[in-house]
Design a protein around this motif. Structure first.
Motif, PDB file in Angstrom:
ATOM      1  N   ASP A  21       0.834  -1.200   0.000  1.00 30.70           N
ATOM      2  CA  ASP A  21       0.000   0.000   0.000  1.00 30.70           C
ATOM      3  C   ASP A  21       0.873   1.256   0.000  1.00 30.70           C
ATOM      4  N   ARG A  22       1.924   1.239   0.817  1.00 26.37           N
ATOM      5  CA  ARG A  22       2.814   2.409   0.884  1.00 26.37           C
ATOM      6  C   ARG A  22       3.578   2.592  -0.429  1.00 26.37           C
ATOM      7  N   VAL A  24       2.668   1.625  -3.477  1.00 29.21           N
ATOM      8  CA  VAL A  24       1.747   2.071  -4.534  1.00 29.21           C
ATOM      9  C   VAL A  24       1.473   3.570  -4.406  1.00 29.21           C
ATOM     10  N   LYS A  25       1.283   4.040  -3.180  1.00 33.49           N
ATOM     11  CA  LYS A  25       1.035   5.480  -2.953  1.00 33.49           C
ATOM     12  C   LYS A  25       2.229   6.316  -3.411  1.00 33.49           C
ATOM     13  N   VAL A  26       3.429   5.865  -3.046  1.00 33.30           N
ATOM     14  CA  VAL A  26       4.638   6.609  -3.410  1.00 33.30           C
ATOM     15  C   VAL A  26       4.797   6.669  -4.930  1.00 33.30           C
ATOM     16  N   GLU A  28       2.440   6.451  -7.193  1.00 34.70           N
ATOM     17  CA  GLU A  28       1.399   7.343  -7.732  1.00 34.70           C
ATOM     18  C   GLU A  28       1.798   8.805  -7.571  1.00 34.70           C
ATOM     19  N   GLN A  29       2.253   9.149  -6.356  1.00 28.26           N
ATOM     20  CA  GLN A  29       2.594  10.548  -6.062  1.00 28.26           C
ATOM     21  C   GLN A  29       3.779  11.036  -6.881  1.00 28.26           C
ATOM     22  N   SER A  30       4.734  10.135  -7.139  1.00 35.64           N
ATOM     23  CA  SER A  30       5.967  10.568  -7.806  1.00 35.64           C
ATOM     24  C   SER A  30       5.866  10.466  -9.328  1.00 35.64           C
ATOM     25  N   TYR A  58      -4.443  -4.077  -6.589  1.00 36.58           N
ATOM     26  CA  TYR A  58      -3.610  -2.999  -7.139  1.00 36.58           C
ATOM     27  C   TYR A  58      -3.235  -3.202  -8.605  1.00 36.58           C
ATOM     28  N   GLU A 100       8.984   5.467   1.081  1.00 32.70           N
ATOM     29  CA  GLU A 100       8.914   6.895   0.732  1.00 32.70           C
ATOM     30  C   GLU A 100      10.238   7.398   0.152  1.00 32.70           C
TER      31      GLU A 100
END
Ligand code: UDP
Ligand code: MG
Length: 230
Positions: A21-22, A24-26, A28-30, A58, A100
């Motif tokens: 989860d962490r 995938v978020k990173v 997406e954000q980057s 995912y 991150e």
């Protein structure tokens, strides 16, 4: 895909969902296009099954379930074989490595400033949290044992990225845990950049570090010195 992140797992069913989860978020954000390759050595806790379920959620996770084969370094190399990306990365599944930091590790390779980047505990602002004193000491000793093999400050780190060419047409010996060190000694590369990370001890599950792993490491380091000298 810009990158493939290989995650070797053995009994990490509690950690993997949080980690994925962490990551995938990173990504997406980057804006980094990334694929995750989970290589699981047929864990009794069925980590491979959890990984398959996570892929249904995912969609960018490849799962390699290895039956009848075990070993951290060889799992990483099998993960690399599965990847078609120009940049390869590795991180532990136990939440010790902060996802991150992935953009900071990938960008220097994308910008051609580095061929290898390492999440480093042993440079300024790097840190190890919650490891018992003995564990810290043995890590330092193991790092010291390798100090004439490379000028990198944390060659034992299991959190690193590299350009695929670094290991193309090179024979790597997958003994033990320290495939990063193996790549640093035998790979073909120019610049290496170390990025400070805060390494945290695992909360869920158990370490797989054993006496055998330590002996394998000593054999591995000896082989690398012999390779380097001749
Ligand atoms: N691991 C693995 N196969 C093994 C041993 C370890 O895939 O034979 C994985 C483990 O699940 C974790 C990472 O490699 O994701 C690092 O292992 P561990 O955390 O046990 O080692 P430590 O961090 O204590 O040195
Ligand atoms: Mg660990």
């Amino acid at each position: 895909m810009d990158i493939s992140i290989v995650i070797p797992t053995y009994n990490e069913s509690e950690n993997l969902p949080i980690l994925i989860d962490r990551i995938v978020k990173v990504l997406e954000q980057s804006g980094i296009e990334g694929q995750i390759i989970v290589v699981d050595d047929d864990s009794p806790d069925k980590t491979w099954e959890i990984a398959n379920d996570l892929n249904k959620t995912y969609g960018n996770i490849e799962v390699v379930r290895r039956q009848g084969k075990r070993g951290l370094s060889s799992a990483v190399l099998d993960g690399f074989t599965e990847s078609g990306s120009p940049i390869l990365g590795v991180m532990d599944a136990d939440l010790s490595h902060p996802p991150e930091k992935i953009p900071e590790l990938v960008e220097p390779i994308l910008n051609r400033e580095a061929d290898i980047t390492i999440g480093s505990r042993y440079i300024n602002s790097g840190e190890i949290e919650q490891w018992p004193l003995m564990r810290k000491l043995s890590s330092k000793l193991a790092t010291l044992a390798a100090c004439k093999l490379t000028s990198v400050k944390d060659p034992m780190s299991g959190f690193f990225f590299l350009r695929r060419e670094v290991i193309e047409n090179i024979e790597l010996n997958p003994k033990g845990f320290k495939i990063g060190l193996e790549i640093l000694v035998r790979g073909k590369y120019g610049n290496v950049i170390e990025v400070p990370i805060k390494f945290r001890d695992r909360i869920y599950g158990e370490t797989k570090l054993s006496q055998k792993v330590i002996i394998d490491y000593l054999i591995h380091v000896t082989r690398l010195y012999i390779y380097k000298i001749f």
